[in-house]
Design an enzyme around this catalytic site. Structure first.
Site, mmCIF file in Angstrom:
data_model
loop_
_atom_site.group_PDB
_atom_site.id
_atom_site.type_symbol
_atom_site.label_atom_id
_atom_site.label_comp_id
_atom_site.label_asym_id
_atom_site.label_seq_id
_atom_site.Cartn_x
_atom_site.Cartn_y
_atom_site.Cartn_z
ATOM 1 N N ALA A 222 1.338 2.691 1.415
ATOM 2 C CA ALA A 222 1.800 3.296 0.151
ATOM 3 C C ALA A 222 2.568 4.608 0.400
ATOM 4 C CB ALA A 222 0.589 3.580 -0.740
ATOM 5 N N PRO A 223 3.647 4.854 -0.351
ATOM 6 C CA PRO A 223 4.134 4.084 -1.501
ATOM 7 C C PRO A 223 5.002 2.882 -1.139
ATOM 8 C CG PRO A 223 5.410 6.098 -1.256
ATOM 9 C CD PRO A 223 4.328 6.153 -0.210
ATOM 10 N N GLY A 224 5.542 2.806 0.132
ATOM 11 C CA GLY A 224 6.154 1.518 0.439
ATOM 12 C C GLY A 224 7.535 1.510 1.083
ATOM 13 N N GLY A 225 8.037 2.642 1.540
ATOM 14 C CA GLY A 225 9.365 2.652 2.187
ATOM 15 C C GLY A 225 9.406 1.749 3.411
ATOM 16 N N LYS B 133 -0.170 10.040 14.456
ATOM 17 C CA LYS B 133 0.052 11.439 14.047
ATOM 18 C C LYS B 133 -0.526 12.359 15.110
ATOM 19 C CE LYS B 133 1.132 10.199 9.746
ATOM 20 N NZ LYS B 133 2.488 10.277 9.253
ATOM 21 N N ASP C 246 0.612 3.190 9.670
ATOM 22 C CA ASP C 246 1.140 4.544 9.434
ATOM 23 C C ASP C 246 0.155 5.261 8.511
ATOM 24 O OD1 ASP C 246 2.673 6.809 9.126
ATOM 25 O OD2 ASP C 246 4.144 5.880 7.777
ATOM 26 N N ASP D 53 -3.673 -0.482 1.700
ATOM 27 C CA ASP D 53 -3.729 0.950 1.377
ATOM 28 C C ASP D 53 -4.498 1.130 0.069
ATOM 29 O OD1 ASP D 53 -3.060 3.724 0.698
ATOM 30 O OD2 ASP D 53 -1.450 3.541 2.180
HETATM 31 C C1 LIG Z 1 2.206 8.504 5.552
HETATM 32 S S1 LIG Z 1 1.483 7.589 4.247
HETATM 33 C C2 LIG Z 1 2.185 6.012 4.557
HETATM 34 C C3 LIG Z 1 3.613 5.876 4.154
HETATM 35 C C4 LIG Z 1 3.990 4.418 4.033
HETATM 36 N N1 LIG Z 1 3.942 3.739 5.307
HETATM 37 C C5 LIG Z 1 5.318 4.198 3.365
HETATM 38 O O1 LIG Z 1 6.083 3.388 3.883
HETATM 39 O O2 LIG Z 1 5.614 4.768 2.308
HETATM 40 C C6 LIG Z 1 -0.154 7.403 4.795
HETATM 41 C C7 LIG Z 1 -0.989 6.418 4.002
HETATM 42 O O3 LIG Z 1 -2.137 6.086 4.769
HETATM 43 C C8 LIG Z 1 -3.119 5.683 3.844
HETATM 44 N N2 LIG Z 1 -4.427 5.580 4.527
HETATM 45 C C9 LIG Z 1 -5.184 6.552 5.087
HETATM 46 N N3 LIG Z 1 -6.312 6.012 5.616
HETATM 47 C C10 LIG Z 1 -6.247 4.673 5.408
HETATM 48 C C11 LIG Z 1 -7.098 3.587 5.718
HETATM 49 N N4 LIG Z 1 -8.241 3.747 6.364
HETATM 50 N N5 LIG Z 1 -6.702 2.336 5.378
HETATM 51 C C12 LIG Z 1 -5.542 2.130 4.719
HETATM 52 N N6 LIG Z 1 -4.697 3.139 4.384
HETATM 53 C C13 LIG Z 1 -5.047 4.398 4.725
HETATM 54 C C14 LIG Z 1 -3.034 6.754 2.761
HETATM 55 O O4 LIG Z 1 -3.599 6.300 1.537
HETATM 56 C C15 LIG Z 1 -1.519 6.973 2.662
HETATM 57 O O5 LIG Z 1 -0.942 6.227 1.601
#
Ligand SMILES: C[S@@+](CC[C@H](N)C(=O)[O-])C[C@H]1O[C@@H](n2cnc3c(N)ncnc32)[C@H](O)[C@@H]1O
Length: 387
Positions: free
Chosen positions: A246-249, A334, A303, A265
């Protein structure tokens, strides 16, 4: 062969580059640095091949050093043509003792020691860490201007590749490239390398991507670059899971390539992503997802905004499950503290221990304080299916 090596990297990653090189190449001696730029003195008779692999995660670009050029008039862009830059004797690391009065391009070509230059790469040293003041590493208009100026002054135009007038065109494997790194408005560092890998074919290891107007997050850029760099052989129509979607790019980049995407997510996905019939949202944290959801999936990306070991724990729990057969991975790890950079070899080893025999990592141009890790099972051995 040159006595020095130059390296460009993300601002903040200099220490990580020094540590990596100290570990892999103990005979290289750190010589000179600016933020985002370093040089190393090479041992005498180093015998490195022109296209040798530095095996560095944090070096965005590298090559053999020719020396420093003072391009006084570049401070005033319109005056660039009238500049009278000077080239330091090869390998001199400190600015200040400019020698010679020849035009920079001619001098740089001469300093190439008779090699036939086929292409010119020009890029600026990063000015800020990615995201700071909205900065994104890229080939800048100033670099395009300098490229034009060097191209027009080439003393051996007949040796240049057909597309060498295009400052963004990647080099072909095996091409000899003259490098010009704009350290600031008045000083350029000249070098050369032989194009080989995806990164070394692009000027400064930089690819020019434009975030589509409908992209719902900047992660589109990271995914697109990661797919291009890793060259994972994901076939059209493949099923890909993204943990932390999320959000999905990133999902948009995967969907645009014709993949079926399962996004895991707990956070909300953008409506435009949810509306895509090839996208499924599993709105849970990854440990809460039943393993059977991954049974038909062969490719996994992650991610998550968590520490690397947490991402690796989550991925390990999926890929080592007896009912799950994942052929390839593309993971963002990260690095909340730069000290974690020292543990990258350990992270790569951990991924190898899951049965991935091709494991590579790189700090991508569009990565912030993080790296991209790509892993592949080659050949792919699907686990026997257990119902
Ligand atoms: C950097 S954002 C991801 C951006 C996303 N890849 C995009 O394309 O927009 C990090 C995401 O990791 C999710 N997250 C953190 N821990 C998680 C878990 N254990 N399982 C699934 N999602 C997780 C968060 O909710 C957050 O939306």
């Amino acid at each position: 062969m040159s006595d020095f090596l130059f390296v460009t990297c993300q601002i903040g990653a200099e220490g990580a580059v020094k540590t990596e090189i100290g570990r892999r190449w103990p005979a290289f001696r750190f010589a000179f640095s600016r933020p985002g730029f370093l040089t190393f003195k090479l041992p005498a008779a180093h015998g490195l091949a022109a296209d040798f692999d530095l095996e560095s995660v944090f070096a965005r670009a590298y090559g053999f050093s020719l020396g420093l050029v003072k391009a006084g008039a570049v401070a005033n862009r319109g005056e660039a043509e009238k500049g009278e830059p000077h080239l330091l004797p090869e390998g001199t690391a400190e600015p200040g003792s400019f020698a010679g009065t020849e035009d920079a391009a001619i001098a740089a070509w001469k300093a190439c020691q008779g090699r036939t230059v086929q292409r010119i790469h020009v890029w600026e040293r990063d000015r800020f860490a990615p995201g700071v003041h909205g900065f994104e590493p890229n080939i800048t208009p100033a670099a395009v201007d300098v490229h034009r100026s060097l191209f027009e002054r080439c003393p051996q135009p007949q040796s240049l590749a057909k597309t060498a007038s295009d400052p963004l065109q990647p080099a072909k494997p095996g091409e000899m490239v003259l490098d010009c790194i704009m350290l600031d408005d008045t000083q350029w560092w000249m070098g050369w390398h032989c194009a080989n890998t995806f990164a070394s074919r692009h000027p400064g290891g930089l690819i020019s991507l434009t975030l589509p107007a409908d992209a719902v997050s900047r992660a589109w850029l990271k995914m697109e670059e990661g797919l291009r760099w890793s060259q994972l052989p994901i076939p059209k129509g493949a099923r890909v899971a993204e943990i932390g979607s999320a959000p999905g790019g990133a999902s948009q980049a995967l969907l645009a390539r014709g993949f079926w995407v399962t996004g895991v997510d707990p956070a909300e996905m953008a409506p435009s992503v949810l509306a895509n019939p090839h996208f499924t949202h599993v709105r849970r944290r990854s440990p809460q997802v039943r393993r059977r959801e991954f049974r038909k999936i062969r490719w996994l990306t992650a991610d998550m905004n968590v520490a690397p070991n947490y991402t690796l724990d989550a991925v390990e729990a999926i890929v080592t499950h007896p009912e799950v057969s994942i052929r390839g991975l593309l993971l963002t790890l990260k690095l909340p503290h730069w000290e974690l950079a020292e543990r990258v070899p350990e992270y790569m080893e951990r991924v190898r221990s899951w049965g991935y025999n091709v494991v590579r990592a790189r700090q991508l141009q569009y990565n912030r304080q993080e790296i991209c890790l790509a892993a592949l099972q080659k050949p792919f051995c699907r686990k026997p299916f257990h119902a």
